[in-house]
Design an enzyme around this catalytic site. Structure first.
Site, PDB file in Angstrom:
ATOM      1  N   HIS A   1      37.124 -64.540 -53.464  1.00 17.71           N
ATOM      2  CA  HIS A   1      35.745 -64.225 -53.063  1.00 17.71           C
ATOM      3  C   HIS A   1      35.061 -63.329 -54.097  1.00 17.71           C
ATOM      4  CE1 HIS A   1      36.107 -66.012 -49.038  1.00 17.71           C
ATOM      5  NE2 HIS A   1      37.343 -65.538 -49.053  1.00 17.71           N
TER       6      HIS A   1
ATOM      7  N   ASN B   1      34.550 -67.348 -42.626  1.00 23.28           N
ATOM      8  CA  ASN B   1      34.380 -68.417 -43.612  1.00 23.28           C
ATOM      9  C   ASN B   1      33.441 -69.468 -43.042  1.00 23.28           C
ATOM     10  OD1 ASN B   1      36.039 -67.319 -45.563  1.00 23.28           O
ATOM     11  ND2 ASN B   1      37.789 -68.633 -45.132  1.00 23.28           N
TER      12      ASN B   1
ATOM     13  N   TYR C   1      43.480 -56.471 -46.802  1.00 23.90           N
ATOM     14  CA  TYR C   1      42.123 -56.126 -47.217  1.00 23.90           C
ATOM     15  C   TYR C   1      42.004 -54.649 -47.574  1.00 23.90           C
ATOM     16  CZ  TYR C   1      40.075 -60.664 -46.113  1.00 23.90           C
ATOM     17  OH  TYR C   1      39.734 -61.996 -46.113  1.00 23.90           O
TER      18      TYR C   1
END
Length: 695
Positions: A83, A156, A370
């Site tokens: 990303h 997404n 993350y």
């Protein structure tokens, strides 16, 4: 159209002086802000470094030079592993229907309240400098600045993912990224390592068929859906849990590019989607989505013909309807791309009280990954203090120090429990986050995968068979293109075996297009089911007939009729479209003497940028433009991409007559304005098999 052009140069009024070498010095005067160093020291000369004489060496004592160069040398931070290429905007979320029955989270219970948000769209595989329009999954992540802390809904544009367990994520990304021994291809899955991995990993089949569909080529960010992928939990005040999946549904409808358009756009404008987002907000045409939820209990989930904790499975809307509960509006572009779009940090673990996690093994891994990524990219555990990441509600904790700490705690007690500072924050049993009290079974701990995750073909079959014939042709053609880039024969053969389990006709179409024999079907770990078809999985079949959010290109040249241009421009804008003027030159004079500025030159503004095109040119200009390949491509591409074309007599006589353009219902003369506007709201898909080889 841009007219009444002003060619006056503001630089003439910026108190410019010339130095010994002729270099310009723009000097502050009056209330003009003075340029300074980071320490606030005013700078007297920003054009020359300090030297020992006018031709002597530069002196190390020049602190202004050293600070400027040093900062420049450190302007880049590590890009995201995935990303990396993203675009974003500010906006707000407004809840329209309360979920107080299911959750205590204020963001989902207080109707009418507008909560500020920051939403980032991204491609997965390419680096930060790649393009907007590859065949790829798109990220759709939203940071809600709620009054109970930040909520990051990391989504997404496809409702499922490639893998079932987070331990496989590095393998997936290593496979799809540029091959390590050669460093290419960039932002592409059409190569051996990706197809080698997925053909050996049947759980990827569902996401792969979505990747081969039109969903992988969104027309704009405002025309793609968003999905939470995982099941989350909502927890109400009694502690009762309800599973939830989140859906973003675009008000403009789901619309996609044709692959040929995407390829040409990537060369003509790699920033196509980013530019569209910026221009839409600048024009006040704010992108908007509805937030929907699929709510279901554990008992209902037990009756699904799949395991909802499996991230490779979607829940059909016919099984669990999507309940619309709010809207998202993006109305402000970032003030600074780096400070906001690049530095924003999304973490699925950021949830307010009342929202909790499920046992989805892919989600569980993301809860760690993350946060770990942000520590690496942004260089400090204090990344939450960067303005774009900071909560907008009050926050307090006992964390201290660390790289780039911005807060200055005025206390001696940064621990808990303590008795030295009665003003320090303390835990709250009433308001604090509580995890769901899940009753665990007596299963033995181990590295195992549930048997309920074993069906890898039923949902891909459902997806393919739910598509319109045009979409099925696009999927088969996409598989053909991708596998034609795979040089290893057994990988292609292996993939065809998987396609036979998904759909025999699909496998036959791809094999025929590749000139290959069909192999034996792949072994299925679980019986393949013929699930009920699901219409919401279509794009073409559900594309709304509207001009809202679309772009019309009007081709003009010297002497074009101003009144005719204005008529088409006003008609398109009345229906919600934006309009761009395209011409051979940047400036042209129209028939009434009006001088206008084109938004694009023909060579730089191909028709792939537009959803429909109009040509208003005079005979002398048409004769000249008919010799220009870019002009011929402009019309030919619009035709083969199934778009509406409105033409004048000169265009027909000197340009269209040279091209294989048939006068079907979507190719109309200027006099049929209403027909053109109606046609421009969609594509003529019946034209496609006549102009393009499809698998």
């Amino acid at each position: 159209m841009k007219k009444n052009l002003d060619h006056n140069d503001p630089a003439k009024n910026m108190n410019t002086k010339r130095g010994n070498g002729g270099e310009p010095h723009q000097r502050a005067e009056g209330d003009t802000q003075v340029l300074t160093t980071q320490q606030g020291v005013p700078i007297s000369d920003n054009q020359n470094s300090l030297k020992a004489g006018d031709r002597g060496p530069t002196l190390l004592e020049d602190f202004a030079l050293r600070e400027k160069i040093t900062h420049f040398d450190h302007e880049r931070i590590p890009e995201r592993v995935v990303h990396a290429r993203g675009s974003a905007a500010h906006g707000y979320f407004e809840l329209t229907e309360s979920l107080a029955e299911y959750t205590t989270a204020n963001i989902l219970t207080e109707t009418g309240k507008q909560t500020p948000v920051f939403t980032r769209f991204s491609t997965v595989a390419g680096n930060k400098g790649s393009k907007d329009t590859p065949r790829d999954v798109r990220g759709f992540s939203t940071k809600f600045y709620t009054d109970e802390g930040n909520w990051d809904l990391v989504a997404n544009n496809m409702p499922i993912f490639f893998i079932q367990d987070a331990i496989k994520f590095p393998d997936l990304i290593h496979a799809v990224k540029p091959e390590p021994d050669r460093g290419f291809p960039q932002a592409a899955s059409a190569h051996d390592t990706f197809w080698d991995f997925v053909s050996l990993t049947p759980e990827t089949m569902h996401n792969v068929i979505w990747l081969m569909s039109d969903r992988a080529l969104p027309r704009s960010f405002s025309m793609m859906e968003g999905f939470s992928i995982h099941s989350f939990r909502l927890i109400n005040k009694e502690g009762k849990s309800t599973f939830v999946r989140f859906h973003w549904k675009p008000v403009a409808g789901v619309q996609s590019l044709i692959w040929d358009e995407a390829v040409k756009i990537s060369g003509a404008d790699p920033d196509y989607n980013r530019r569209d987002l910026f221009e839409a907000i600048e024009a006040g045409d704010y992108p908007e989505w509805q937030l929907g939820v699929q709510l279901f209990t554990e008992e209902e989930a037990d009756k699904f013909p799949f395991d909802h904790l499996d991230a490779t499975k979607l829940i059909p809307e016919e099984t669990v309807p999507v309940k619309i509960i709010g809207k998202l509006v993006l109305n402000r572009y970032p003030d600074n791309f780096f400070a906001e779009t690049e530095q924003v940090a999304f973490c699925p673990s950021h949830v307010p009280p009342g929202i909790d996690f499920s046992n989805d093994p892919l989600l569980q891994g993301r809860l760690f990954s993350y946060l770990d990524t942000q520590l690496s990219r942004l260089g400090s555990p204090n990344f939450a203090q960067i303005p774009i990441n900071a909560p907008k509600c009050p926050f307090a904790n006992n964390q201290k120090d660390g790289h780039m700490q911005m807060r200055v705690p005025k206390t001696r007690a940064l621990y808990d429990p303590q008795s030295l500072d009665p003003e320090r924050p303390r835990e709250s049993e009433e308001k604090g986050f509580k995890s769901f009290d899940e009753q665990l079974d007596d299963g033995v701990k181990g590295r195992v995968r549930a048997e309920s995750f074993a069906d890898h073909y039923s949902q891909p079959r459902m997806f393919y068979r739910s598509q319109t014939p045009a979409e099925q042709a696009h999927i088969a053609t996409a598989y053909t293109f991708e596998l034609s880039k795979v040089d290893t024969p057994h990988v292609r053969t292996r993939m065809l075996g998987h396609l036979r389990q998904i759909d025999e006709e699909l496998a036959s179409r791809v094999a025929k297009a590749l000139g290959m024999e069909l192999p034996e079907p792949a072994n299925a770990a679980a019986p393949v089911q013929d699930l009920a078809l699901s219409e919401p999985l279509q794009t073409i079949g559900r594309t709304p007939k509207t001009l809202q959010g679309r772009m019309i290109g009007i081709l003009v040249a010297e002497g074009s009729k101003h009144s005719e241009i204005k008529k088409f421009e006003e008609a398109a804008m009345k229906e919600g479209a934006r309009v761009k003027i395209v011409a051979p030159n940047k400036e042209v004079a129209l028939d009434d003497g009006t001088r206008i500025q084109a938004d694009e030159r023909v060579s730089g503004g191909p028709s792939v940028f537009f959803d429909a095109v109009v040509s208003i040119i005079m005979p002398d200009q048409a004769k000249k433009m008919a010799k220009d390949s870019a002009t011929l491509d402009w019309f030919n591409d619009a035709y083969v991409h199934c778009k509406a074309i409105a033409y004048c007599g000169a265009t027909d006589e000197f340009i269209l007559s040279k091209l294989p353009v048939k006068k079907d219902a979507f190719v109309t003369p200027l006099a049929e304005l209403d027909s053109f506007i109606d046609n421009a709201k969609q594509r003529l898909w019946e034209r496609e098999p006549k102009v393009r080889d499809l698998a």
